[in-house]
Design a protein around this motif. Structure first.
Motif, PDB file in Angstrom:
ATOM      1  N   LYS A 114      56.750  38.589  43.708  1.00 20.46           N
ATOM      2  CA  LYS A 114      56.408  38.555  45.136  1.00 20.46           C
ATOM      3  C   LYS A 114      56.450  39.952  45.741  1.00 20.46           C
ATOM      4  N   ALA A 115      57.416  40.758  45.339  1.00 18.76           N
ATOM      5  CA  ALA A 115      57.520  42.125  45.862  1.00 18.76           C
ATOM      6  C   ALA A 115      56.329  42.973  45.405  1.00 18.76           C
ATOM      7  N   ILE A 116      55.944  42.836  44.150  1.00 17.23           N
ATOM      8  CA  ILE A 116      54.793  43.576  43.632  1.00 17.23           C
ATOM      9  C   ILE A 116      53.537  43.184  44.402  1.00 17.23           C
ATOM     10  N   LEU A 117      53.333  41.881  44.592  1.00 12.51           N
ATOM     11  CA  LEU A 117      52.140  41.411  45.299  1.00 12.51           C
ATOM     12  C   LEU A 117      52.130  41.867  46.760  1.00 12.51           C
ATOM     13  N   GLN A 118      53.268  41.877  47.410  1.00  9.93           N
ATOM     14  CA  GLN A 118      53.337  42.369  48.792  1.00  9.93           C
ATOM     15  C   GLN A 118      52.961  43.846  48.835  1.00  9.93           C
ATOM     16  N   ASP A 119      53.432  44.604  47.877  1.00 10.23           N
ATOM     17  CA  ASP A 119      53.117  46.027  47.818  1.00 10.23           C
ATOM     18  C   ASP A 119      51.616  46.239  47.605  1.00 10.23           C
ATOM     19  N   ILE A 120      51.041  45.492  46.675  1.00 13.37           N
ATOM     20  CA  ILE A 120      49.607  45.613  46.403  1.00 13.37           C
ATOM     21  C   ILE A 120      48.788  45.188  47.616  1.00 13.37           C
ATOM     22  N   SER A 121      49.252  44.172  48.328  1.00 16.55           N
ATOM     23  CA  SER A 121      48.488  43.659  49.475  1.00 16.55           C
ATOM     24  C   SER A 121      48.404  44.665  50.620  1.00 16.55           C
ATOM     25  N   ALA A 122      49.218  45.706  50.587  1.00 16.50           N
ATOM     26  CA  ALA A 122      49.146  46.745  51.613  1.00 16.50           C
ATOM     27  C   ALA A 122      47.867  47.569  51.470  1.00 16.50           C
ATOM     28  N   THR A 123      47.302  47.587  50.264  1.00 16.66           N
ATOM     29  CA  THR A 123      46.101  48.401  50.031  1.00 16.66           C
ATOM     30  C   THR A 123      44.898  47.593  49.564  1.00 16.66           C
ATOM     31  N   ASP A 170      42.544  33.802  41.553  1.00 21.20           N
ATOM     32  CA  ASP A 170      41.342  33.008  41.825  1.00 21.20           C
ATOM     33  C   ASP A 170      41.281  31.767  40.929  1.00 21.20           C
ATOM     34  N   GLY A 171      42.430  31.109  40.768  1.00 23.33           N
ATOM     35  CA  GLY A 171      42.499  29.858  40.035  1.00 23.33           C
ATOM     36  C   GLY A 171      42.569  29.979  38.524  1.00 23.33           C
ATOM     37  N   GLN A 172      42.644  31.208  38.005  1.00 22.49           N
ATOM     38  CA  GLN A 172      42.715  31.431  36.560  1.00 22.49           C
ATOM     39  C   GLN A 172      44.071  32.037  36.212  1.00 22.49           C
ATOM     40  N   LEU A 173      44.648  31.591  35.098  1.00 23.53           N
ATOM     41  CA  LEU A 173      45.951  32.098  34.681  1.00 23.53           C
ATOM     42  C   LEU A 173      45.885  33.598  34.430  1.00 23.53           C
ATOM     43  N   PHE A 174      46.787  34.333  35.062  1.00 24.33           N
ATOM     44  CA  PHE A 174      46.943  35.752  34.786  1.00 24.33           C
ATOM     45  C   PHE A 174      48.146  35.948  33.867  1.00 24.33           C
ATOM     46  N   SER A 175      49.297  35.363  34.264  1.00 26.70           N
ATOM     47  CA  SER A 175      50.500  35.534  33.457  1.00 26.70           C
ATOM     48  C   SER A 175      51.573  34.546  33.883  1.00 26.70           C
ATOM     49  N   TYR A 176      52.602  34.470  33.061  1.00 26.59           N
ATOM     50  CA  TYR A 176      53.827  33.781  33.444  1.00 26.59           C
ATOM     51  C   TYR A 176      54.988  34.577  32.874  1.00 26.59           C
ATOM     52  N   GLY A 177      56.157  34.383  33.474  1.00 24.30           N
ATOM     53  CA  GLY A 177      57.321  35.160  33.060  1.00 24.30           C
ATOM     54  C   GLY A 177      57.353  36.501  33.769  1.00 24.30           C
ATOM     55  N   ARG A 178      58.049  37.437  33.170  1.00 18.66           N
ATOM     56  CA  ARG A 178      58.224  38.760  33.780  1.00 18.66           C
ATOM     57  C   ARG A 178      56.873  39.394  34.083  1.00 18.66           C
ATOM     58  N   PRO A 179      56.626  39.733  35.356  1.00 19.75           N
ATOM     59  CA  PRO A 179      55.322  40.291  35.726  1.00 19.75           C
ATOM     60  C   PRO A 179      55.201  41.771  35.346  1.00 19.75           C
ATOM     61  N   SER A 180      53.992  42.159  34.962  1.00 18.63           N
ATOM     62  CA  SER A 180      53.695  43.557  34.677  1.00 18.63           C
ATOM     63  C   SER A 180      52.916  44.119  35.863  1.00 18.63           C
ATOM     64  N   GLU A 181      53.550  44.999  36.622  1.00 17.24           N
ATOM     65  CA  GLU A 181      52.882  45.573  37.787  1.00 17.24           C
ATOM     66  C   GLU A 181      51.633  46.356  37.382  1.00 17.24           C
ATOM     67  N   LYS A 182      51.726  47.126  36.328  1.00 17.35           N
ATOM     68  CA  LYS A 182      50.592  47.940  35.876  1.00 17.35           C
ATOM     69  C   LYS A 182      49.406  47.048  35.497  1.00 17.35           C
ATOM     70  N   LYS A 183      49.670  46.006  34.735  1.00 20.89           N
ATOM     71  CA  LYS A 183      48.611  45.083  34.310  1.00 20.89           C
ATOM     72  C   LYS A 183      48.005  44.352  35.516  1.00 20.89           C
ATOM     73  N   LEU A 184      48.859  43.948  36.453  1.00 15.51           N
ATOM     74  CA  LEU A 184      48.383  43.245  37.641  1.00 15.51           C
ATOM     75  C   LEU A 184      47.520  44.153  38.509  1.00 15.51           C
ATOM     76  N   ARG A 185      47.958  45.369  38.730  1.00 12.74           N
ATOM     77  CA  ARG A 185      47.157  46.318  39.527  1.00 12.74           C
ATOM     78  C   ARG A 185      45.805  46.588  38.856  1.00 12.74           C
ATOM     79  N   ARG A 186      45.819  46.752  37.545  1.00 12.44           N
ATOM     80  CA  ARG A 186      44.578  47.005  36.812  1.00 12.44           C
ATOM     81  C   ARG A 186      43.615  45.831  36.954  1.00 12.44           C
ATOM     82  N   ARG A 187      44.128  44.614  36.840  1.00 11.80           N
ATOM     83  CA  ARG A 187      43.266  43.420  36.947  1.00 11.80           C
ATOM     84  C   ARG A 187      42.706  43.241  38.355  1.00 11.80           C
ATOM     85  N   LEU A 188      43.472  43.609  39.361  1.00  7.68           N
ATOM     86  CA  LEU A 188      43.042  43.403  40.747  1.00  7.68           C
ATOM     87  C   LEU A 188      42.073  44.470  41.244  1.00  7.68           C
ATOM     88  N   LYS A 189      41.896  45.557  40.504  1.00 13.46           N
ATOM     89  CA  LYS A 189      40.956  46.612  40.935  1.00 13.46           C
ATOM     90  C   LYS A 189      39.543  46.151  40.820  1.00 13.46           C
TER      91      LYS A 189
END
Length: 81
Positions: A20-29, A62-81
């Motif tokens: 949740k913290a990672i997503l809040q940070d990403i949502s700022a930009t 967008d309704g598709q599995l990205f991950s479960y368990g410990r989140p990877s901020e780097k991987k999440l940021r890369r996918r959301l670009k």
């Protein structure tokens, strides 16, 4: 159009709080529509079963599995670009 992010969470889950913290940070930009669903709820269990989420946090983009368990901020940021 914002990416819809669904986070399947549970109580006392450090990785859920981290996600949740990672997503809040990403949502700022980046425009994100973040929905948090309790994994133990009926809807949460249905989503977990249908997407193969084994444990929290489950993250769907967008309704598709990205991950479960410990989140990877780097991987999440890369996918959301």
């Amino acid at each position: 159009m914002p990416t819809t992010v669904t986070v399947l969470t549970q109580d006392n889950c450090a990785w859920c709080e981290q996600a949740k913290a990672i997503l809040q940070d990403i949502s700022a930009t980046q425009p994100l529509s973040i929905e948090e669903i309790e994994l133990t709820s009926e809807h949460g269990r249905d989503l977990a079963i249908s997407h193969g989420v084994v444990f929290a946090p489950g993250i769907l983009l967008d309704g598709q599995l990205f991950s479960y368990g410990r989140p990877s901020e780097k991987k999440l940021r890369r996918r959301l670009k």
